[in-house]
Each structure stands twice: as C-alpha cells, then as structure tokens.
Design a protein around this motif. Sequence first.
Motif, PDB file in Angstrom:
ATOM      1  N   ASP A   1       0.851  -1.190   0.000  1.00  0.00           N
ATOM      2  CA  ASP A   1       0.000   0.000   0.000  1.00  0.00           C
ATOM      3  C   ASP A   1       0.889   1.243   0.000  1.00  0.00           C
ATOM      4  OD1 ASP A   1      -2.409  -1.310   0.000  1.00  0.00           O
ATOM      5  OD2 ASP A   1      -2.684  -1.236   2.174  1.00  0.00           O
ATOM      6  N   PRO A   2       0.609   2.206  -0.845  1.00  0.00           N
ATOM      7  CA  PRO A   2       1.471   3.397  -0.906  1.00  0.00           C
ATOM      8  C   PRO A   2       1.367   4.220   0.375  1.00  0.00           C
ATOM      9  CG  PRO A   2      -0.506   3.720  -2.228  1.00  0.00           C
ATOM     10  CD  PRO A   2      -0.516   2.288  -1.792  1.00  0.00           C
ATOM     11  N   LEU A   3       2.511   4.583   0.945  1.00  0.00           N
ATOM     12  CA  LEU A   3       2.559   5.340   2.196  1.00  0.00           C
ATOM     13  C   LEU A   3       3.647   6.392   2.095  1.00  0.00           C
ATOM     14  CD1 LEU A   3       1.740   5.671   5.245  1.00  0.00           C
ATOM     15  CD2 LEU A   3       3.570   4.030   5.762  1.00  0.00           C
ATOM     16  N   MET A   4       3.355   7.601   2.553  1.00  0.00           N
ATOM     17  CA  MET A   4       4.351   8.662   2.583  1.00  0.00           C
ATOM     18  C   MET A   4       4.280   9.390   3.929  1.00  0.00           C
ATOM     19  SD  MET A   4       2.502  11.445   0.022  1.00  0.00           S
ATOM     20  CE  MET A   4       3.753  12.710   0.262  1.00  0.00           C
ATOM     21  N   ASN A   5       5.386  10.007   4.308  1.00  0.00           N
ATOM     22  CA  ASN A   5       5.459  10.862   5.501  1.00  0.00           C
ATOM     23  C   ASN A   5       5.142  10.131   6.800  1.00  0.00           C
ATOM     24  OD1 ASN A   5       6.059  12.940   3.749  1.00  0.00           O
ATOM     25  ND2 ASN A   5       4.018  13.845   3.787  1.00  0.00           N
ATOM     26  N   TRP A   6       5.465   8.842   6.873  1.00  0.00           N
ATOM     27  CA  TRP A   6       5.228   8.108   8.126  1.00  0.00           C
ATOM     28  C   TRP A   6       6.038   6.827   8.116  1.00  0.00           C
ATOM     29  CZ3 TRP A   6       3.353  10.029  12.364  1.00  0.00           C
ATOM     30  CH2 TRP A   6       2.902   9.209  13.399  1.00  0.00           C
ATOM     31  N   ARG A   7       6.976   6.698   9.061  1.00  0.00           N
ATOM     32  CA  ARG A   7       7.803   5.495   9.144  1.00  0.00           C
ATOM     33  C   ARG A   7       7.478   4.679  10.391  1.00  0.00           C
ATOM     34  NH1 ARG A   7      10.911   9.782  10.786  1.00  0.00           N
ATOM     35  NH2 ARG A   7      11.957   9.561  12.814  1.00  0.00           N
ATOM     36  N   PHE A   8       6.396   5.066  11.078  1.00  0.00           N
ATOM     37  CA  PHE A   8       5.996   4.376  12.298  1.00  0.00           C
ATOM     38  C   PHE A   8       4.887   3.369  11.973  1.00  0.00           C
ATOM     39  CE2 PHE A   8       7.293   8.758  13.162  1.00  0.00           C
ATOM     40  CZ  PHE A   8       8.378   8.548  13.997  1.00  0.00           C
ATOM     41  N   SER A   9       4.339   2.757  12.997  1.00  0.00           N
ATOM     42  CA  SER A   9       3.280   1.772  12.798  1.00  0.00           C
ATOM     43  C   SER A   9       2.074   2.400  12.098  1.00  0.00           C
ATOM     44  CB  SER A   9       2.840   1.202  14.150  1.00  0.00           C
ATOM     45  OG  SER A   9       1.663   0.424  14.013  1.00  0.00           O
ATOM     46  N   THR A  10       1.482   1.640  11.180  1.00  0.00           N
ATOM     47  CA  THR A  10       0.269   2.114  10.502  1.00  0.00           C
ATOM     48  C   THR A  10      -0.988   1.503  11.121  1.00  0.00           C
ATOM     49  OG1 THR A  10       0.310   0.346   8.835  1.00  0.00           O
ATOM     50  CG2 THR A  10       1.518   2.396   8.335  1.00  0.00           C
ATOM     51  N   GLU A  11      -0.862   0.903  12.298  1.00  0.00           N
ATOM     52  CA  GLU A  11      -2.046   0.358  12.962  1.00  0.00           C
ATOM     53  C   GLU A  11      -3.053   1.480  13.205  1.00  0.00           C
ATOM     54  OE1 GLU A  11      -3.339  -2.005  17.055  1.00  0.00           O
ATOM     55  OE2 GLU A  11      -1.216  -1.733  16.546  1.00  0.00           O
ATOM     56  N   HIS A  12      -4.282   1.263  12.803  1.00  0.00           N
ATOM     57  CA  HIS A  12      -5.303   2.291  12.931  1.00  0.00           C
ATOM     58  C   HIS A  12      -6.671   1.645  13.097  1.00  0.00           C
ATOM     59  CE1 HIS A  12      -5.104   1.331   8.605  1.00  0.00           C
ATOM     60  NE2 HIS A  12      -6.398   1.626   8.568  1.00  0.00           N
ATOM     61  N   ILE A  13      -7.670   2.474  13.355  1.00  0.00           N
ATOM     62  CA  ILE A  13      -9.045   2.000  13.507  1.00  0.00           C
ATOM     63  C   ILE A  13      -9.815   2.469  12.280  1.00  0.00           C
ATOM     64  CG2 ILE A  13     -11.106   2.015  14.943  1.00  0.00           C
ATOM     65  CD1 ILE A  13      -7.794   3.038  16.455  1.00  0.00           C
ATOM     66  N   TYR A  14     -10.484   1.530  11.603  1.00  0.00           N
ATOM     67  CA  TYR A  14     -11.043   1.818  10.275  1.00  0.00           C
ATOM     68  C   TYR A  14     -12.528   1.477  10.187  1.00  0.00           C
ATOM     69  CZ  TYR A  14     -12.210   1.048   5.362  1.00  0.00           C
ATOM     70  OH  TYR A  14     -12.829   1.066   4.138  1.00  0.00           O
ATOM     71  N   SER A  15     -13.246   2.309   9.415  1.00  0.00           N
ATOM     72  CA  SER A  15     -14.604   1.965   8.996  1.00  0.00           C
ATOM     73  C   SER A  15     -14.966   2.792   7.768  1.00  0.00           C
ATOM     74  CB  SER A  15     -15.619   2.250  10.104  1.00  0.00           C
ATOM     75  OG  SER A  15     -16.925   1.898   9.664  1.00  0.00           O
ATOM     76  N   ASP A  16     -15.736   2.183   6.874  1.00  0.00           N
ATOM     77  CA  ASP A  16     -16.327   2.936   5.769  1.00  0.00           C
ATOM     78  C   ASP A  16     -17.851   2.900   5.851  1.00  0.00           C
ATOM     79  OD1 ASP A  16     -16.866   0.345   5.072  1.00  0.00           O
ATOM     80  OD2 ASP A  16     -15.896   0.418   3.109  1.00  0.00           O
ATOM     81  N   ASP A  17     -18.352   2.430   6.998  1.00  0.00           N
ATOM     82  CA  ASP A  17     -19.793   2.361   7.230  1.00  0.00           C
ATOM     83  C   ASP A  17     -20.339   3.774   7.446  1.00  0.00           C
ATOM     84  OD1 ASP A  17     -22.368   2.098   8.435  1.00  0.00           O
ATOM     85  OD2 ASP A  17     -21.852   0.077   9.107  1.00  0.00           O
ATOM     86  N   PRO A  18     -21.354   4.182   6.701  1.00  0.00           N
ATOM     87  CA  PRO A  18     -21.892   5.543   6.861  1.00  0.00           C
ATOM     88  C   PRO A  18     -22.523   5.791   8.231  1.00  0.00           C
ATOM     89  CG  PRO A  18     -23.276   4.246   5.393  1.00  0.00           C
ATOM     90  CD  PRO A  18     -22.029   3.451   5.613  1.00  0.00           C
ATOM     91  N   GLU A  19     -22.786   4.721   8.996  1.00  0.00           N
ATOM     92  CA  GLU A  19     -23.362   4.871  10.332  1.00  0.00           C
ATOM     93  C   GLU A  19     -22.300   4.808  11.430  1.00  0.00           C
ATOM     94  OE1 GLU A  19     -26.568   5.577  10.729  1.00  0.00           O
ATOM     95  OE2 GLU A  19     -26.738   5.544   8.536  1.00  0.00           O
ATOM     96  N   ALA A  20     -21.046   4.647  11.059  1.00  0.00           N
ATOM     97  CA  ALA A  20     -19.980   4.500  12.054  1.00  0.00           C
ATOM     98  C   ALA A  20     -19.780   5.797  12.836  1.00  0.00           C
ATOM     99  CB  ALA A  20     -18.679   4.103  11.365  1.00  0.00           C
ATOM    100  N   SER A  21     -19.515   5.658  14.132  1.00  0.00           N
ATOM    101  CA  SER A  21     -19.257   6.831  14.966  1.00  0.00           C
ATOM    102  C   SER A  21     -18.362   6.440  16.135  1.00  0.00           C
ATOM    103  CB  SER A  21     -20.564   7.434  15.493  1.00  0.00           C
ATOM    104  OG  SER A  21     -21.198   6.535  16.388  1.00  0.00           O
ATOM    105  N   PHE A  22     -17.721   7.423  16.732  1.00  0.00           N
ATOM    106  CA  PHE A  22     -16.934   7.187  17.941  1.00  0.00           C
ATOM    107  C   PHE A  22     -16.865   8.479  18.734  1.00  0.00           C
ATOM    108  CE2 PHE A  22     -13.785   8.638  14.873  1.00  0.00           C
ATOM    109  CZ  PHE A  22     -12.909   9.433  15.605  1.00  0.00           C
ATOM    110  N   SER A  23     -16.465   8.361  19.993  1.00  0.00           N
ATOM    111  CA  SER A  23     -16.366   9.534  20.856  1.00  0.00           C
ATOM    112  C   SER A  23     -15.196   9.371  21.814  1.00  0.00           C
ATOM    113  CB  SER A  23     -17.668   9.748  21.638  1.00  0.00           C
ATOM    114  OG  SER A  23     -17.918   8.650  22.493  1.00  0.00           O
ATOM    115  N   PHE A  24     -14.691  10.492  22.299  1.00  0.00           N
ATOM    116  CA  PHE A  24     -13.637  10.472  23.311  1.00  0.00           C
ATOM    117  C   PHE A  24     -13.705  11.764  24.109  1.00  0.00           C
ATOM    118  CE2 PHE A  24     -11.759  12.392  19.556  1.00  0.00           C
ATOM    119  CZ  PHE A  24     -10.935  13.412  20.027  1.00  0.00           C
TER     120      PHE A  24
END
Length: 387
Positions: A278-301
């Motif tokens: 996968d093409p990646l630029m400007n980041w040499r650290f972990s690419t672990e992330h939280i993902y969704s493409d669901d239009p109903e997805a939400s989160f809070s903090f």
Amino acid sequence: MTEDKNMLDKKSNADLFIIARRGLPAIKHKLLHNVPLNDSITVAFLGGSITEGAGATDAETSSWRALTGSYLQGRYVNQSFRFINAGVGGTDSTLGAHRLHEHVLRAGRIDLLFVEFSVNDGNDRDESIRGMEGIVRQCWRLSPETDICFLYTAAEKNLTGSRPFNIAVHEEVAGHYGIPSVNFAARIYTQIQAGERVWKELAPDGYHPNDAGHALYAGFLQKYLETALASDSMVAHRQEVSSTAPLDSLNYEYGMMLDGHGADYSEAFENRELKLGDPLMNWRFSTEHIYSDDPEASFSFTVTGQGAGLVLLIGPDTGIFEYSVNGSPYTAVNMFDDWCLNAYRPLPAMFPIRDQREKLHVTVRNTGMKDERSLGSGLRILKLLCN
C-alpha cells in the motif's frame, strides 16, 4: 525579553545567519565538564522531511542531521551520544508540538533539541506561533535543562533578501525565549547572490537538499556549534518558562498525541494496518489504525484541555466525516486533497481552540459522503489529539 519586532523587520535576511541569544549553556557545561561515560548526551532533531533526511542518498549517513551527529561524536570522542530522529515529512509545528512527547520527550532527558519547521509552516501567523511556542514551553516544562536551537532551512519562499514570513514568525518565539537560531536559508541566499551557488543544484525539487545541500547545511550548523560550545563563549541563563508570559495563551504547550484506541467506537470499526505494498508517505511508524467505511460509524472520546483533534491516515479512499464538541452542531470535514490520489499519509484535523482548559467531549461520525476524486468513504483513525 522579546526582541523589538520593528527592528527585526528592518534587518536583512543575510545579516541574521546566526543569532546566538542565550546560547546552549546546559549542553556546553556537560561537554566541558566531562559527563560520565555511562551518562550519554541526548540530541534530538524535531522537524519535517528535511530533518528526516529527504533528498540525501542515505538519511542516516549523509543528511544534515546525520552529519551533525557525526560531527559531535567526532569532536567529543570520549563522550557517549544518543541521537533521536523526530523528523516526519509533511508535518508542521502544530503537529510537532503534539507529537513532541511521543517522539522526543518520552525517551528521557534531552540535552539539545533542534527544531526545523520554517518550510512546512503555512501562512497563518497565529498557528505558527502556537506551534513553535508550544514546543518550547512543553519542552522546558517537562525537560527544563534542555537547550533548544531553531533552524531555518531553504525553499523558494525563504530565499529572499528580506526576512521571509515564516522565519520572521519563528524569530518572534526565539527572541521571546532567548533561543539561538541558525538561518541556513539566509546563508544560501547570500551565496546565490554572490554567484557561488545555484539553488536547483543543491535542491533539485526546490525543497529537499541533495547530499551536497545537506553537507552545506551541516557545515553552517557546525560553524555555530564550534562557537557556541567553545569554552570562552558567552551564555546567559534563561528564565523559567513558568515565569515567562506566553506570546499566545492558546499555544500548544500541553499538546499530546494519544493512542487512537482510547476512544469509544461503534461496532462498525475494526483494527487494521496498511498492507504490504500500500502506498505510504510521511510516516515510518506503525500504521495500525481503527477503520470503517460504514456511513453509520461513529466514535467519541473525552479529553481535558483547550482543544482536541485527530490524526487521520488519509489516502485514495478517504471520505468525509463530521464532528461535534460538547454538543455543538456537527461540522463536516473533507480532508481529501491531491496528495491522497497517490498515497496514504497522516494528517491532523484540529478542532476549534477554547480560551480556557475544560473537559471536552468529542463525537465523530462518518457521513458516507466523499470527495468526487476519492475511491471510497473510509475513516482511518491513527491518533487522538489534545492540548
């Protein structure tokens, strides 16, 4: 004491190659008084891609950062050094202030911190002040013995006979806190005007120096260090940061980059990493992330501070999200840009700053909408931000 801005504006760029101010008293004292061999001296480099080493054939040997490390180790052969590369391409001083703790200060005591953001900072003076001042105040609050030095690298916008905007803004912060600065761009400009240099031969893309350009930068910095670390150089003790009034009360002194898993996510989200290839630029650290493409997805903090935000991993399939802080109306954010067409990269989304520190409850929702150029409506959370 803050330098008179009007006087600074009248000075030519070339006259301000090195401004010593209070110097580097802490690291100078340690080097001159033979720090025990088991107590290494730590030098950190915080900046963008030029600090990271972009343009050099080998960032760990021929960049200005690596050459500066080699110079210090060679000059003080009996001293143990530790060098921290906190350069991240495409990042400005705003994100620099927020990642300072994770990428620099959590490593322990820092003896010398070089800061380089004059190319990546934009045209918003207030934001640049908040970023650079936030770096200084956070560093001295958490690591009070650290010496700091600002560096100004070259780009077309910085190669001018008058003081360029970004450098002038950074100098406001440097002058206010007595921080020494070395202006690579000013020296390059002087040499260009004298017919000694051609900028495109040093930085073919106009920004990132090749090996010759990196060596030139390293030489400029070494000239300053030879004087600043000499036994007879003049230094002055700095004021405690707690007793120095800030230039901007909204600065990012308390900026932090937090684990993205610290939010409460709906079931539509899942943990992911970018796949190999996968093409990646400007980041040499972990690419672990939280993902969704669901239009109903939400989160809070919830965080406590003057502001909050996100670091998103944006790219070809990035969509549009919306956020609300403390129940405010939702605001939609489209972060897709031309760079997204080619690769993923981290980019901060900063939410409005408050005048006072308070508890901030942030809710983020995927909208299911996207930029017309995007391939999807993905939302990838890399980090949470607070200040």
